[in-house]
Design an enzyme around this catalytic site. Structure first.
Site, PDB file in Angstrom:
ATOM      1  N   HIS A 142       0.842  -1.208   0.000  1.00 41.18           N
ATOM      2  CA  HIS A 142       0.000   0.000   0.000  1.00 41.18           C
ATOM      3  C   HIS A 142       0.873   1.253   0.000  1.00 41.18           C
ATOM      4  O   HIS A 142       0.654   2.167  -0.790  1.00 41.18           O
ATOM      5  CB  HIS A 142      -0.926  -0.005   1.225  1.00 41.18           C
ATOM      6  CG  HIS A 142      -1.682   1.277   1.409  1.00 41.18           C
ATOM      7  ND1 HIS A 142      -2.684   1.685   0.547  1.00 41.18           N
ATOM      8  CD2 HIS A 142      -1.568   2.256   2.341  1.00 41.18           C
ATOM      9  CE1 HIS A 142      -3.164   2.851   0.951  1.00 41.18           C
ATOM     10  NE2 HIS A 142      -2.494   3.230   2.029  1.00 41.18           N
ATOM     11  N   GLU A 208     -10.884   2.048   3.016  1.00 39.80           N
ATOM     12  CA  GLU A 208      -9.572   1.450   3.249  1.00 39.80           C
ATOM     13  C   GLU A 208      -9.805   0.125   3.956  1.00 39.80           C
ATOM     14  O   GLU A 208     -10.411   0.075   5.032  1.00 39.80           O
ATOM     15  CB  GLU A 208      -8.676   2.364   4.098  1.00 39.80           C
ATOM     16  CG  GLU A 208      -8.183   3.558   3.292  1.00 39.80           C
ATOM     17  CD  GLU A 208      -7.113   4.395   3.982  1.00 39.80           C
ATOM     18  OE1 GLU A 208      -7.049   4.355   5.235  1.00 39.80           O
ATOM     19  OE2 GLU A 208      -6.345   5.071   3.279  1.00 39.80           O
ATOM     20  N   ASP A 242     -11.535   2.301   7.107  1.00 43.66           N
ATOM     21  CA  ASP A 242     -11.119   3.659   7.453  1.00 43.66           C
ATOM     22  C   ASP A 242     -11.478   4.583   6.287  1.00 43.66           C
ATOM     23  O   ASP A 242     -10.635   4.902   5.442  1.00 43.66           O
ATOM     24  CB  ASP A 242      -9.609   3.655   7.720  1.00 43.66           C
ATOM     25  CG  ASP A 242      -9.126   4.985   8.253  1.00 43.66           C
ATOM     26  OD1 ASP A 242      -9.944   5.739   8.794  1.00 43.66           O
ATOM     27  OD2 ASP A 242      -7.907   5.255   8.133  1.00 43.66           O
ATOM     28  N   GLN A 249      -7.794  14.828   1.455  1.00 41.51           N
ATOM     29  CA  GLN A 249      -6.522  14.330   1.995  1.00 41.51           C
ATOM     30  C   GLN A 249      -5.323  14.929   1.261  1.00 41.51           C
ATOM     31  O   GLN A 249      -4.357  15.385   1.868  1.00 41.51           O
ATOM     32  CB  GLN A 249      -6.498  12.801   1.863  1.00 41.51           C
ATOM     33  CG  GLN A 249      -5.247  12.136   2.419  1.00 41.51           C
ATOM     34  CD  GLN A 249      -5.292  10.609   2.244  1.00 41.51           C
ATOM     35  OE1 GLN A 249      -6.296  10.033   1.834  1.00 41.51           O
ATOM     36  NE2 GLN A 249      -4.193   9.948   2.556  1.00 41.51           N
TER      37      GLN A 249
HETATM   38 CA    CA Z   1      -6.053   4.251   7.255  1.00 39.84          CA
END
Ligand code: CA
Length: 426
Positions: A142, A208, A242, A249
Site C-alpha cells: 500500500h 480502506e 477507514d 486528503q
Molecule cells: Ca487508514
C-alpha cells in the site's frame, strides 16, 4: 493456561451452518441490544447471540473471579481490563457450556429462553468505548502504491518506512459499528490546475481495507512494552474500514498528515474475535528488508493468516467483490506496532484501538483501496450491474469480510457494512 475453547473437534448443541463465521471455536465478544431493549455483553455461535449477563446471573461462570455486573455494561472495557487470564477462562467456560456433550444448559429450556437470541432479534452496538485510536501505515504494498502515485516509483517509500511502523493519532468519536451509515463529507480541496482551493462535497470518497486490534490496559505512563510481550495486551481484532476522502486528503495532509479526510467516519465489525481464537492461524510474516532496531526485533510467529474481501453493493443491486487480500501481508505486525507505540513511554488503555493501515497484497486484485484498485481513477472497475466505479458513489454500500481457515476449522469476523449517504445540503 490451555485454550480449550479452540479444540477443533468440539461440537455444539446449537444448530450451526458448516460455513458459519461463528462456530463454537470462535466465541467472539460484542455488545448488543436485546429484544427487550436491554444492553448486554454477549457472544455468538452460528446465528445465535448469547447473553453473557444472563448466563452470569444464572450461575454459569461459577468459580471464575468476575464482578456481578461485569457483563451488564454497555461496553467491554471493564471486562477487557480484567486481563488475558480472565478472557481465557470465560471463553473456555462458554465453549464448555455449549459443548454438545454438556446437558446443563442444553436441557434447561427455561434458562435457554433467557440466554439465547436469534441474530435478527438483536441490534449490535459498538463493542468498546474507544478512548484513543491510532492508525498505522504498515502494508509495504500500500505504501509503495500510494508513494508511486504521488512521488514516482523511485521515491515511493519514504526513508523512514523500513525502520518505523509509521502511524498517526486518529479520532475515536466518529468510529461507528457495521450497519450505521456514513455521509459524504464536505471539505476544502485544490482541484488539478487550480490556484485557489474550493469548498464542496468530496468527489473522491474511498474505503480502506484494514483490521484493527483492541488493547487492554498495557503500561504505566513512561514504561515501554517489549515487543515479545506485546501480544499479551491485545484482546482481539475487528474488520476496519477507514473511510477516506482522497481529494481532501491530498490538499490538507502536508505537513502534519491526515486530518478531516479521515475522521468523518471509520467503520468496524461489531464482534471482537480474540487473539486467543486466532492462535491456530499464526504464520511467519514478511522478512525484514533492512535490519530493524532491537526493540522491534521479535521471536516466533506474529502474523496471522486472515483472508480479507471487499464488496461494493450499489443501491438495489447485487454486490461485486472488488478486492481479495490477507492480513498476513502486513510488513509490520501488531506486536511491533504496539512496541513502537509505547517505546517513548506512551501509555495504552483498555479499549484503545489500533488500525493496521490499508492492507494491500502483491497483485492488483488484492489492493485495499479504490485509489489503488483503479489507480487514482485511471482504470475504473465494472460492477456486476454494468456500472463503473472510480471511487465510491452515493448510496453504495461497502462490505468488508474476513475469515481464517485451516484443514479443521474456519472462523470469521462477520461483516463490516456501511452505506455512503449523499453529502448533507448546505
Ligand atoms: Ca487508514
Amino acid at each position: 493456561m490451555p485454550i480449550t475453547a479452540n479444540d477443533p473437534n468440539r461440537k455444539t448443541w446449537l444448530e450451526t451452518n458448516p460455513d458459519t463465521d461463528f462456530p463454537i471455536q470462535n466465541i467472539p465478544f460484542g455488545v448488543f441490544l436485546t429484544r427487550d431493549d436491554i444492553i448486554t455483553i454477549g457472544t455468538r455461535i452460528g446465528d445465535y447471540a448469547i447473553d453473557l449477563g444472563a448466563l452470569h446471573q444464572l450461575g454459569y461462570f461459577k468459580g471464575i473471579d468476575l464482578t456481578d455486573d461485569i457483563f451488564l455494561q454497555d461496553t467491554l472495557n471493564d471486562f477487557i481490563s480484567d486481563g488475558r487470564k480472565t478472557w481465557r477462562l470465560v471463553r473456555n467456560r462458554i465453549a464448555d457450556i455449549f459443548d454438545k456433550e454438556n446437558p446443563e444448559l442444553r436441557d434447561n429450556e427455561n434458562h435457554r429462553k433467557h440466554i439465547l437470541f436469534t441474530m435478527d432479534e438483536i441490534e449490535m452496538q459498538l463493542p468498546v468505548q474507544v478512548g484513543d485510536y491510532t492508525d498505522f501505515y504498515s502494508s509495504k504494498e500500500h505504501a509503495t502504491n500510494v508513494g508511486t502515485m504521488f512521488r514516482g516509483k523511485e521515491n515511493a517509500l519514504m526513508p523512514n518506512w523500513l525502520h518505523i511502523p509509521v502511524g498517526y493519532h486518529g479520532r475515536s468519536s466518529s468510529i461507528i459499528p457495521s450497519g450505521i451509515n456514513a455521509r459524504r463529507p464536505w471539505g476544502q480541496t485544490m482541484p488539478e490546475g487550480a490556484t485557489e482551493p474550493v469548498f464542496g462535497p468530496s468527489k473522491l470518497v474511498d474505503f480502506e481495507l484494514e483490521m484493527a486490534f483492541i488493547t487492554t490496559d498495557a503500561n504505566a505512563l513512561g514504561e515501554p512494552i517489549p515487543v515479545n510481550e506485546a501480544e499479551d495486551y491485545i484482546f482481539g481484532l475487528v474488520l476496519f474500514n477507514d473511510w477516506s476522502a482522497r481529494d481532501i486528503q491530498k490538499w490538507e495532509y502536508v505537513p502534519l498528515g491526515p486530518f478531516l479526510a479521515k475522521n468523518f467516519a471509520s467503520s468496524i465489525s461489531p464482534w471482537i474475535v480474540t487473539l486467543d481464537a486466532l492462535q491456530p492461524y499464526k504464520v511467519e510474516g514478511p522478512k525484514p528488508e533492512r535490519e530493524q532496531l532491537p526493540y522491534l526485533q521479535y521471536k516466533g510467529k506474529k502474523s496471522y493468516d486472515i483472508n480479507l474481501e471487499v464488496y461494493i453493493a450499489p443501491e438495489n443491486a447485487a454486490e461485486t467483490k472488488v478486492s481479495t487480500s490477507n492480513f498476513k501481508y502486513m510488513y509490520w505486525n501488531m506486536a511491533q506496532q504496539l512496541a513502537h507505540h509505547t517505546v517513548n513511554g506512551c501509555n495504552v488503555n483498555s479499549g484503545d484501538m489500533m488500525g493496521s493501515g490499508t492492507i494491500s497484497g502483491p497483485t492488483p486484485d488484492s489492493y485495499g483501496s479504490m485509489l489503488e484498485l483503479t489507480w487514482r481513477g485511471a482504470k475504473p472497475i465494472t460492477l456486476s450491474d454494468g456500472t463503473e466505479r472510480k471511487f465510491i458513489n452515493d448510496n453504495d454500500t461497502v462490505i468488508l469480510r474476513g475469515y481464517c481457515k485451516n484443514d479443521k476449522v474456519r472462523i470469521g469476523f462477520g461483516e463490516c457494512r456501511t452505506k455512503l449517504l449523499p453529502a448533507i445540503k448546505q
